[in-house]
Design a protein around this motif. Structure first.
Motif, PDB file in Angstrom:
ATOM      1  N   ALA A  47      66.174 -27.391 -64.811  1.00 30.97           N
ATOM      2  CA  ALA A  47      66.764 -26.564 -65.674  1.00 30.97           C
ATOM      3  C   ALA A  47      65.940 -25.306 -65.720  1.00 30.97           C
ATOM      4  CB  ALA A  47      66.865 -27.277 -67.301  1.00 30.97           C
ATOM      5  N   LYS A  48      64.567 -25.475 -65.427  1.00 34.67           N
ATOM      6  CA  LYS A  48      63.773 -24.075 -65.309  1.00 34.67           C
ATOM      7  C   LYS A  48      64.045 -23.515 -64.007  1.00 34.67           C
ATOM      8  CE  LYS A  48      59.168 -22.937 -66.023  1.00 34.67           C
ATOM      9  NZ  LYS A  48      57.586 -23.509 -66.310  1.00 34.67           N
ATOM     10  N   ARG A  49      64.188 -24.258 -63.095  1.00 32.74           N
ATOM     11  CA  ARG A  49      64.630 -23.426 -61.717  1.00 32.74           C
ATOM     12  C   ARG A  49      65.956 -22.798 -61.624  1.00 32.74           C
ATOM     13  NH1 ARG A  49      61.933 -27.209 -56.796  1.00 32.74           N
ATOM     14  NH2 ARG A  49      59.971 -27.287 -57.986  1.00 32.74           N
ATOM     15  N   LEU A  50      66.897 -23.361 -62.706  1.00 35.66           N
ATOM     16  CA  LEU A  50      68.221 -22.896 -62.626  1.00 35.66           C
ATOM     17  C   LEU A  50      68.328 -21.416 -63.257  1.00 35.66           C
ATOM     18  CD1 LEU A  50      70.459 -26.143 -63.633  1.00 35.66           C
ATOM     19  CD2 LEU A  50      70.391 -24.906 -61.284  1.00 35.66           C
ATOM     20  N   VAL A  51      67.343 -21.467 -64.396  1.00 34.63           N
ATOM     21  CA  VAL A  51      67.182 -20.094 -64.866  1.00 34.63           C
ATOM     22  C   VAL A  51      66.462 -19.134 -64.002  1.00 34.63           C
ATOM     23  CG1 VAL A  51      65.849 -18.978 -66.965  1.00 34.63           C
ATOM     24  CG2 VAL A  51      67.275 -21.488 -67.209  1.00 34.63           C
ATOM     25  N   GLN A  52      65.459 -19.670 -63.468  1.00 33.15           N
ATOM     26  CA  GLN A  52      64.835 -18.828 -62.467  1.00 33.15           C
ATOM     27  C   GLN A  52      65.727 -18.104 -61.345  1.00 33.15           C
ATOM     28  OE1 GLN A  52      61.748 -21.375 -61.166  1.00 33.15           O
ATOM     29  NE2 GLN A  52      60.474 -20.752 -62.879  1.00 33.15           N
ATOM     30  N   ALA A  53      66.746 -19.235 -61.098  1.00 30.93           N
ATOM     31  CA  ALA A  53      67.812 -18.551 -60.056  1.00 30.93           C
ATOM     32  C   ALA A  53      68.828 -17.776 -60.714  1.00 30.93           C
ATOM     33  CB  ALA A  53      68.273 -19.895 -59.523  1.00 30.93           C
ATOM     34  N   GLY A  54      68.809 -17.412 -62.018  1.00 32.78           N
ATOM     35  CA  GLY A  54      69.475 -16.239 -62.598  1.00 32.78           C
ATOM     36  C   GLY A  54      70.615 -17.022 -63.512  1.00 32.78           C
ATOM     37  N   GLY A  55      70.493 -18.361 -63.700  1.00 33.54           N
ATOM     38  CA  GLY A  55      71.468 -19.113 -64.169  1.00 33.54           C
ATOM     39  C   GLY A  55      71.279 -19.354 -65.832  1.00 33.54           C
TER      40      GLY A  55
END
Ligand code: ZN
Length: 428
Positions: free
Chosen positions: A26-34
């Motif tokens: 989830a954290k990486r998805l947010v980092q990817a702009g999601g």
């Protein structure tokens, strides 16, 4: 919308935990702009043969494109440490809203909480739905991944858990959590927040004992309440905190069935008659024979054992208080002819027992005068035709009894949550 399902990233030896892997994804998805809408923590059938520790599957509801989700999973699944060959992670990416999954996916999720589901069936249903799979090892985790994607449609009762995680540098070392702050916070938020502590055992059950990244997990009815309790606990530094919507505490694993129809490895609610006095065996485990509720003692054909094992602690006293002739409704997992009790309802209590009559002269218990010959007192020469009924003092009341928080399965519904037929005697 995109839904990611994820399972079997737990590792017994290396202490990884699927909720943590999902939190990282989830954290990486947010980092990817999601944007991540929410994380679902879905508990599946507790008795499945392949289960990893908690038998949890995770779903992430997000707005990232399916390709981004797949790439993120590819790089994060390696966190699952497949060096442990019993860990076989599986993830699925669904290109739809959680409420729009097919009936087949929703049904699969409902079944996965109640019975063992095969990997091949999961692959078929996922392929039919057009979900993309990312796996390591055998991909056994696809079963839970699919169930997690279907969970939003499959279950209609939800609770929340706020989990805090430790800094990686201290994994495996003793957790530094201030017990007093846990008890204070638990007391203040009860019963909106439950199973944080076990007052009887004086145990902070929200703090796990196994190695791995979880510092503590706070369970309850609302996101606000569980997060507030999590915030007021004093501890070592929290690396990251995550809120999950979950089917924990809902009894999603339990199905109703008559005693004669119980199948091995599933979890039931069944009404039965107590056949004999409960027996405490070696190790402190308590067993009691149960039969069909509608048959008399002589014609009883079906019978099973119900068990309250030593770790269920004070719950065993309630089971020991049962007497032949009582009618109960019992809940638990049925394995090898034994129902492992999670809770039971006392429906009808016998209030008399048949005993050897006392001698009217000396008041001592009479002796049998032989088969069908009644009873007599040798000393006084008195006799009686048969046993007499005597009123029975009972140490148990009508209503529901449950295992204490320290012995509760994640998926099992605490009595304090309400919605039970009959009175309840909640443990806390
Ligand atoms: Zn006598």
């Amino acid at each position: 919308m995109t839904v990611i399902g994820l399972d079997d990233t737990d590792s017994r030896s290396l202490g990884m935990c699927t909720t943590y892997v999902a939190t990282r994804v989830a954290k990486r998805l947010v980092q990817a702009g999601g944007r991540v809408e929410e994380l679902l923590l879905v508990r599946l059938l507790p008795s499945v043969e392949y289960k990893t520790r908690g038998n949890a599957a995770l779903a992430i509801h997000t707005d990232v494109a399916p390709e981004v989700a797949r790439e993120t999973l590819d790089s994060t699944l390696d966190l699952a440490m497949t060096g442990d060959d019993r860990t076989n992670p599986g993830a699925l990416v669904a290109d739809c809203s959680p409420g729009d999954v097919s009936d087949g996916v929703a049904t699969f999720a409902k079944r996965a909480a109640r019975e063992s589901c095969s990997l091949s069936r999961a692959r078929t249903v996922a392929a039919e739905a057009g979900f993309e799979a990312v796996t390591r090892g055998t991909g056994r985790g696809l079963v839970g991944a699919l169930a997690a994607i279907g969970a939003d449609r499959a279950f209609d009762e939800w609770t929340y858990e706020c989990i805090t995680y430790r800094d990686k540098s201290v994994w495996g070392t003793p957790r530094d959590v201030d017990k007093e702050s846990v008890f204070t916070a638990a007391q203040a938020a009860y019963p909106t927040v439950w199973d944080t502590v076990d007052l009887g055992e004086c145990d902070a059950v929200c703090v796990p004992r196994t190695p791995g990244p979880v510092l503590y997990g706070i369970r309850g009815e609302t996101p606000t309440a569980v997060c507030a309790v999590a915030d007021s606990i004093e501890s070592e530094p929290v690396d990251v905190r995550q809120l999950f919507r979950t089917n924990q505490g809902t009894d999603a694993h339990i199905q109703d069935a008559p005693l004669r129809a119980l199948l091995d490895g599933r979890c039931y609610r069944t009404t039965a008659r107590v056949l004999e006095r409960p027996e405490t065996r070696e190790g402190g485990h308590v067993f009691v024979g149960l039969g069909q509720p509608d048959e008399s003692e002589t014609e009883s054909s079906e019978s099973i054992l119900a068990a309250a094992f030593e770790p269920t602690k004070r719950f065993r006293d309630h089971v020991r208080a049962l007497r032949p002739g009582d009618t109960i409704t019992a809940c638990g997992e049925f394995t090898d002819g034994t129902l492992k009790l999670e809770k039971f309802r006392v429906r009808d209590l016998v209030d008399t027992e048949r005993v050897t009559p006392p001698c009217p002269s000396c008041e001592r218990s009479m002796e049998s005068a032989g088969r069908d010959a009644g009873y007599r007192c040798r000393e006084c020469g008195t006799s009686a035709p048969g046993r007499i009924e005597r009123s029975l003092e009972r140490d148990i009341e009508a209503g529901w009894y449950e295992v204490p928080p320290c012995a509760r399965r994640h998926i099992a519904k605490p009595l304090i949550r309400g919605g039970f037929d009959g009175a309840t005697h909640p443990e806390r």
